[in-house]
Scaffold this active site. Structure first.
Site, PDB file in Angstrom:
ATOM      1  N   HIS A 257       0.838  -1.213   0.000  1.00 53.88           N
ATOM      2  CA  HIS A 257       0.000   0.000   0.000  1.00 53.88           C
ATOM      3  C   HIS A 257       0.877   1.268   0.000  1.00 53.88           C
ATOM      4  O   HIS A 257       0.748   2.116  -0.885  1.00 53.88           O
ATOM      5  CB  HIS A 257      -0.909  -0.021   1.229  1.00 53.88           C
ATOM      6  CG  HIS A 257      -1.832   1.147   1.325  1.00 53.88           C
ATOM      7  ND1 HIS A 257      -3.145   1.097   0.920  1.00 53.88           N
ATOM      8  CD2 HIS A 257      -1.629   2.412   1.766  1.00 53.88           C
ATOM      9  CE1 HIS A 257      -3.709   2.277   1.112  1.00 53.88           C
ATOM     10  NE2 HIS A 257      -2.803   3.100   1.628  1.00 53.88           N
ATOM     11  N   GLU A 258       1.748   1.353   0.989  1.00 52.85           N
ATOM     12  CA  GLU A 258       2.590   2.557   1.076  1.00 52.85           C
ATOM     13  C   GLU A 258       3.557   2.603  -0.107  1.00 52.85           C
ATOM     14  O   GLU A 258       3.887   3.686  -0.602  1.00 52.85           O
ATOM     15  CB  GLU A 258       3.338   2.603   2.401  1.00 52.85           C
ATOM     16  CG  GLU A 258       2.441   2.582   3.645  1.00 52.85           C
ATOM     17  CD  GLU A 258       1.350   3.654   3.653  1.00 52.85           C
ATOM     18  OE1 GLU A 258       1.519   4.695   2.997  1.00 52.85           O
ATOM     19  OE2 GLU A 258       0.309   3.424   4.308  1.00 52.85           O
ATOM     20  N   HIS A 261       1.828   4.311  -2.989  1.00 47.52           N
ATOM     21  CA  HIS A 261       1.904   5.778  -2.854  1.00 47.52           C
ATOM     22  C   HIS A 261       3.276   6.288  -3.309  1.00 47.52           C
ATOM     23  O   HIS A 261       3.392   7.278  -4.022  1.00 47.52           O
ATOM     24  CB  HIS A 261       1.712   6.186  -1.386  1.00 47.52           C
ATOM     25  CG  HIS A 261       0.294   6.161  -0.900  1.00 47.52           C
ATOM     26  ND1 HIS A 261      -0.706   6.861  -1.512  1.00 47.52           N
ATOM     27  CD2 HIS A 261      -0.283   5.529   0.158  1.00 47.52           C
ATOM     28  CE1 HIS A 261      -1.853   6.670  -0.853  1.00 47.52           C
ATOM     29  NE2 HIS A 261      -1.617   5.862   0.169  1.00 47.52           N
ATOM     30  N   GLU A 287      -4.562   7.545  -3.492  1.00 48.79           N
ATOM     31  CA  GLU A 287      -5.058   6.292  -2.924  1.00 48.79           C
ATOM     32  C   GLU A 287      -5.340   5.270  -4.021  1.00 48.79           C
ATOM     33  O   GLU A 287      -5.246   4.069  -3.796  1.00 48.79           O
ATOM     34  CB  GLU A 287      -6.313   6.567  -2.098  1.00 48.79           C
ATOM     35  CG  GLU A 287      -6.755   5.416  -1.224  1.00 48.79           C
ATOM     36  CD  GLU A 287      -5.838   5.135  -0.034  1.00 48.79           C
ATOM     37  OE1 GLU A 287      -4.840   5.874   0.153  1.00 48.79           O
ATOM     38  OE2 GLU A 287      -6.110   4.170   0.692  1.00 48.79           O
TER      39      GLU A 287
END
Lengths: 492, 492
Positions: A257-258, A261, A287
């Site tokens: 997820h990170e 980004h 996102e």
């Protein structure tokens, strides 16, 4: 072109100060000693005040007024003027005393939230949250709005977003999602691991996945914090953090997820470096990339056909007795729970809906902060059918309000919807997309995303960018189709 | 008292900005991604420029002028005015463009130095060092001086220090030290370890020693960097770094050394928090505390009677075959070498003397940067009888010049002399000092040092403070007596 040169120099200086603030924030969450919190709050207040003075300098306003008269601006220059104007207009609406006070409050509130969460004691956080709500309403009044004070806050994170549009988005999702939760809930077994995971091994595997995604460790780093986040400290300094619970696979999906980004940020063109355009354009678009890498790629069958053997090798004891099929079922299990960041993809947007409704009520004054835990717990029961046992896993679970970030949560749902819509577009140019993922080499996918999306930074407004990439405005059908395609095959 | 309130508020704000710069520096050396260096340099330039504008604000000058008319200032308030005046006078002498350019240069130079040192290639660093010398001479001209440009730089680090006084200090040390090197050189065997040390274990033992010294981990942290250092990021945020080579005990003495600096800072009175007085008063006094803990306490027999068994338990394989006596002899071995920070206590001040002479020559223009490596190597041969094989272990070994810190090195020798002089005073109030050390509980020593020295921060000028603690000005006899007492007993 003196006006543009002056604007570019101002943009560079302001961006420097924002990146310094990002370092202070990163350090606060990653390594700052316990008793340093109050001192750091004062430092934030001091630098915020200086920054605010720079950002509201009337000379900047004059330069922006004169920029409109320049006949031959390039597209990038026009975009810089547009983004600087948006920022200048916003900043000149906030008095310096308000900005300083707000920075001090949020810095204190964040340290307080950490402690309140550890003790699972909402009462500890309540006085600061009350102040945060009051100040956020004042903030909305300063910014101004047409229909609803919440509009002014939503627009901070997602340019042009309104309360009405958000209500409409959720209206189209709420019933279809609740129906799917009922249909799939508990249809596949959860994952059970024979042994807890060691933090150091988790960190090594997380770094391995980041490297596979194409995260450039020469231009970023991986550290530990209570709540995972990604942040930008410079054009060549895009950092992610992760957390390592001994139980479960949070560390895997946190990293993906990170990492998503950070890939977006690392993909921004060098041409935009050291300017306001050197940034993801909105939280929703941001996102979309974290969720694309975490869920669409990172919970897919071909991804794990490639990486499951490595995961088993890293954690042989933990994965004793976990076969591939039960792993795929486990990581895609639909099961309502209390924690947003642990939620499956089907329930996730219902968690967001709850926060949206509560924030709106807090800002309208329809809900008092003192009544927030009860309201929170009631909605969890109503939408997700789960009982909240303590504040730690209820109303205190998210860091956002301690940052004073009201209006942030709806961007998570925009991200989920946009991710599916962008991925549907990618599939049109790579019909062998499953094979592409299965190689474990994401160059092709990253290249397309970079070309279509990442490199543009903040040049195009988010709605314009999404239309540029996918040919149409945000449409929830892609997300529901994506869920039906994947989950039906797994939870039949 | 409006004037004093305004001065205190300005002091707090300036200190905030300095602490933010310290965080940026800490991060640069501890965790920043490789390619972020140029961006960070720009951030330093931006913040230095803003800080400089604050520090040279004519309104601050007016407040300081008016402060002289206030009749009823407390001692602490008078000290704050004195320290602010010194800082204001210094800062108003530097044009903002110079400050910005210097900050950019030193940030680039530091990254360049890291690379040049890794490659052992002085030529890589030379162009930036040339610029640094030129800018340091301009800096001296801006500051002004009575006798020698170097005076202006020495005074930055040690209030009132002059080239003449430094020459005199070394004149009284040079021959006695060279004689003692000849007398004791190689009289005791070096330490040999059966196995290399693992970094993680070294870090745990370093943290153990810091805790034993009384370092407060709630008000500080321990991290890794290429060159160990200690820094202050806030009244409750005093950090140390250390490095972990697989060979030898650098990690032990690095921790004790940086821990000594940090204890001094952590001992500053809360009353002085968030002001210019919340700081060690000078580098010489600072170094007296790092050397006191590293050498006088940390290489003493009673210290290791307490901690040697623990060291053996931490590193059983490494210490196989190392008995207590050979350990004490090994850590106090006199043997000229190439590296200042690895030097024994007898040779150490000769390393400093070499740097002092070279800096003076560079600033006078008597020595060109291009000729620096040859001059360095010649002096090492002459004073210490060692041949320099490569720049990495020669002229590139220290970080200081990359920071633009000319005039810094002599404070190391001041620190060594002051440490012995302060310790001689402590022994008068604790005749059982060896037993005190042997308990491994340093409360009594730390309490005396805090009461006498640490709590005062920058309230008294360094020479006044030393006289207050020891009853006389700096005198090299205590250091030579200390060496003779200890080393004669070991290398007899």
């Amino acid at each position: 072109m003196d006006t543009m040169a002056a604007l570019k120099a101002r943009s560079a200086q302001l961006v420097d100060l924002h990146h310094i603030m990002a370092l202070m924030q990163w350090d606060q969450e990653v390594g700052m000693p316990r008793r340093a919190a109050a001192g750091r709050a004062g430092q934030f207040a001091t630098l915020s005040g200086l920054l605010h003075r720079q950002e509201t300098d009337p000379k900047l306003g004059e330069l922006l007024a004169r920029a409109g008269e320049q006949p031959e601006l390039s597209g990038v220059e026009q975009a810089l003027v547009r983004v600087l104007r948006r920022s200048y207009n916003r900043n000149t609406k906030l008095p310096e005393a308000f900005v300083t006070e707000f920075a001090q409050l949020t810095s204190e509130a964040q340290a307080c939230w950490v402690e309140a969460r550890q003790r699972s004691d909402f009462a500890l956080f309540r006085p600061l949250l009350e102040k945060l709500v009051v100040m956020s309403r004042r903030q909305a009044d300063y910014f101004g709005y047409a229909d609803h004070p919440y509009d002014a806050l939503l627009d901070i994170y997602e340019e042009g977003l309104t309360t009405a549009a958000t209500e409409q988005m959720f209206a189209r999702l709420k019933e279809p999602l609740i129906a799917r939760v009922h249909k799939w809930q508990g249809r596949t077994p959860g994952l059970r691991f024979a042994e807890p995971f060691a933090g150091a091994d988790q960190e090594r595997f997380a770094a391995r996945l980041l490297a596979a995604m194409g995260f450039d460790f020469d231009r970023g780093s991986l550290a530990r914090s209570i709540h995972p986040f990604s942040t930008t400290l410079g054009h060549h300094d895009r950092r992610v953090t992760n957390r390592y619970s001994p139980h479960g696979l949070d560390f895997v999906f946190g990293a993906l997820h990170e990492g998503g980004h950070a890939l977006y940020e690392q993909g921004i063109s060098d041409e935009l470096a050291h300017s306001h355009l050197d940034d993801g354009v909105s939280l929703g678009i941001h996102e979309s990339q974290s969720r694309l890498w975490e869920n669409i790629i990172g919970r897919s069958r071909p991804f794990w056909e490639r990486f499951f053997p490595e995961l088993q090798t890293f954690f042989p004891a933990q994965f004793a007795g976990v076969d591939f099929e039960s792993f795929i079922q486990g990581i895609n299990r639909v099961e309502p729970g209390l924690i947003r960041v642990d939620s499956d993809e089907v329930c996730y947007n219902l968690h967001v809906l709850i926060r949206f409704e509560l924030e709106k009520a807090l800002l309208e004054g329809a809900l008092a902060v003192a009544d927030l835990p009860v309201a929170w717990n009631e909605k969890y029961d109503e939408y997700l059918g789960v009982k909240v046992g303590s504040d730690e896993v209820g109303v205190l679970q998210d860091i956002h309000w301690s940052h004073g970030s009201f209006g942030y949560f709806p961007t998570y749902t925009i991200g989920n919807l946009a991710a599916a819509q962008i991925w549907a577009q990618y599939k049109k140019v790579d019909s062998d997309y499953e094979q592409t993922i299965g190689t474990g080499d994401f160059f092709k996918i990253r290249q397309w995303l970079t070309e279509q999306l990442y490199r543009h930074g903040s040049v195009y407004p988010p709605t314009e960018l999404l239309e540029k990439v996918t040919g149409q405005p945000l449409d929830s059908k892609y997300f529901l189709e994506y869920l039906d395609d994947k989950i039906s095959g797994i939870a039949g």
